[in-house]
Write an enzyme that holds these catalytic residues in place. Structure first.
Site, PDB file in Angstrom:
ATOM      1  CD  GLU A  48       4.013  37.874  18.120  1.00  0.00           C
ATOM      2  OE1 GLU A  48       3.256  38.883  17.582  1.00  0.00           O
ATOM      3  OE2 GLU A  48       4.858  37.242  18.180  1.00  0.00           O
ATOM      4  NE  ARG A  52      10.906  34.791  20.227  1.00  0.00           N
ATOM      5  CZ  ARG A  52      11.784  36.456  19.893  1.00  0.00           C
ATOM      6  NH1 ARG A  52      12.295  37.298  20.352  1.00  0.00           N
ATOM      7  NH2 ARG A  52      10.562  36.610  18.205  1.00  0.00           N
ATOM      8  CB  THR A  76       8.448  32.921  19.419  1.00  0.00           C
ATOM      9  OG1 THR A  76       8.850  34.805  19.577  1.00  0.00           O
ATOM     10  CG2 THR A  76       9.342  32.487  19.073  1.00  0.00           C
ATOM     11  CE  LYS A 136       6.560  37.483  13.058  1.00  0.00           C
ATOM     12  NZ  LYS A 136       7.210  37.561  14.384  1.00  0.00           N
TER      13      LYS A 136
HETATM   14  C1  3PG Z   1       9.745  38.844  16.493  1.00  0.00           C
HETATM   15  O1  3PG Z   1       9.662  37.849  16.487  1.00  0.00           O
HETATM   16  O2  3PG Z   1       8.443  39.099  15.761  1.00  0.00           O
HETATM   17  C2  3PG Z   1      10.478  39.836  16.602  1.00  0.00           C
HETATM   18  O3  3PG Z   1      12.099  39.039  17.311  1.00  0.00           O
HETATM   19  C3  3PG Z   1      10.652  40.860  16.739  1.00  0.00           C
HETATM   20  O4  3PG Z   1      11.372  41.836  15.985  1.00  0.00           O
HETATM   21  P1  3PG Z   1      11.782  43.341  16.169  1.00  0.00           P
HETATM   22  O5  3PG Z   1      12.878  42.909  17.580  1.00  0.00           O
HETATM   23  O6  3PG Z   1      13.078  43.574  15.837  1.00  0.00           O
HETATM   24  O7  3PG Z   1      10.860  44.252  16.544  1.00  0.00           O
END
Ligand code: 3PG
Length: 215
Positions: A48, A52, A76, A136
């Site tokens: 994924e 961002r 995101t 999710k």
């Molecule tokens: C996401 O966007 O799914 C999370 O920010 C990922 O979270 P993590 O950095 O704690 O794995």
């Protein structure tokens, strides 16, 4: 983007591709292909790319074209316009951290598999009412962790989750042991410093460790 470079599994199939769905932040589209290849070399066939960074859409396009054996999606996805832009860039699935009606309308309208973010039973029910049954769970650790997700399984036995947010190699197994979890999401496979330094061996090793069952 039209093309047949990647498989596009349904949402349930997506969760079955790998025990870990890497959440990848790419500041530089030039790092995209190498990062994808390192994940693939480590046994991870899905990733994924988070929307961002300004580089994200170009990164998705390059991965889709140059690394057809990895299933690349966009994460995101927080605005309705993100959905269409990600689809045109070549994303084969969409992940949102949360949900509004307009956001989910736009995501579903792309025709791509969608993993909507939920943190509560009510949010999960809202998604399920739209036929979105693969979700999710975000932010997983901050929202009650495995105990919360385990409790979801009672009233929501038909829903499957990819918990993400605060997952590490140390706690991933506790989620993966749950009956309603097929994979976890996490950014730890692709540390920012490893991507920046093109330390592909480290990414490959992290990927392999994440996909190799403990002895
Ligand atoms: C996401 O966007 O799914 C999370 O920010 C990922 O979270 P993590 O950095 O704690 O794995």
């Amino acid at each position: 983007m039209n093309g047949n470079g990647s498989r596009t599994p349904d949402p349930r199939g997506l969760l079955g591709l790998s025990p870990v769905l890497p959440v990848v932040v790419l500041d530089d589209a030039d790092a995209a292909v190498a990062t994808a290849r390192a994940l693939l070399a480590g046994g991870v066939g899905v990733m994924e790319v988070t929307l961002r960074t300004p580089a994200a859409l170009e990164a998705i396009t390059r991965i889709r074209l140059e690394v057809p054996d990895i299933v690349v999606g966009a994460g995101t996805v927080t605005r309705p316009d993100h959905a269409d832009r990600a689809a045109h860039a070549g994303a084969t699935f969409l992940v949102t951290p949360g949900q509004t009606d307009t956001l989910l309308d736009a995501a579903v309208a792309t025709g791509l598999p969608v993993l909507p973010g939920v943190a509560t039973v009510s949010e999960a029910l809202r998604a399920a009412e739209r036929g979105l049954d693969t979700l999710k769970f975000f932010p997983a650790e901050a929202s009650g962790g495995p105990a919360a997700l385990s409790a979801f399984a009672g009233p929501l036995p038909d829903l499957r989750f990819c918990p993400t947010g605060g997952i590490t190699p140390a706690n991933a197994a506790r989620y993966l042991a749950l009956p309603n979890v097929d994979c976890v999401g996490g950014s730890w496979l692709t540390p920012a410093d490893a991507i920046a330094a093109r330390d592909l061996g480290r990414i490959e090793t992290l990927a392999r460790e994440a996909t190799t069952p403990a002895a």
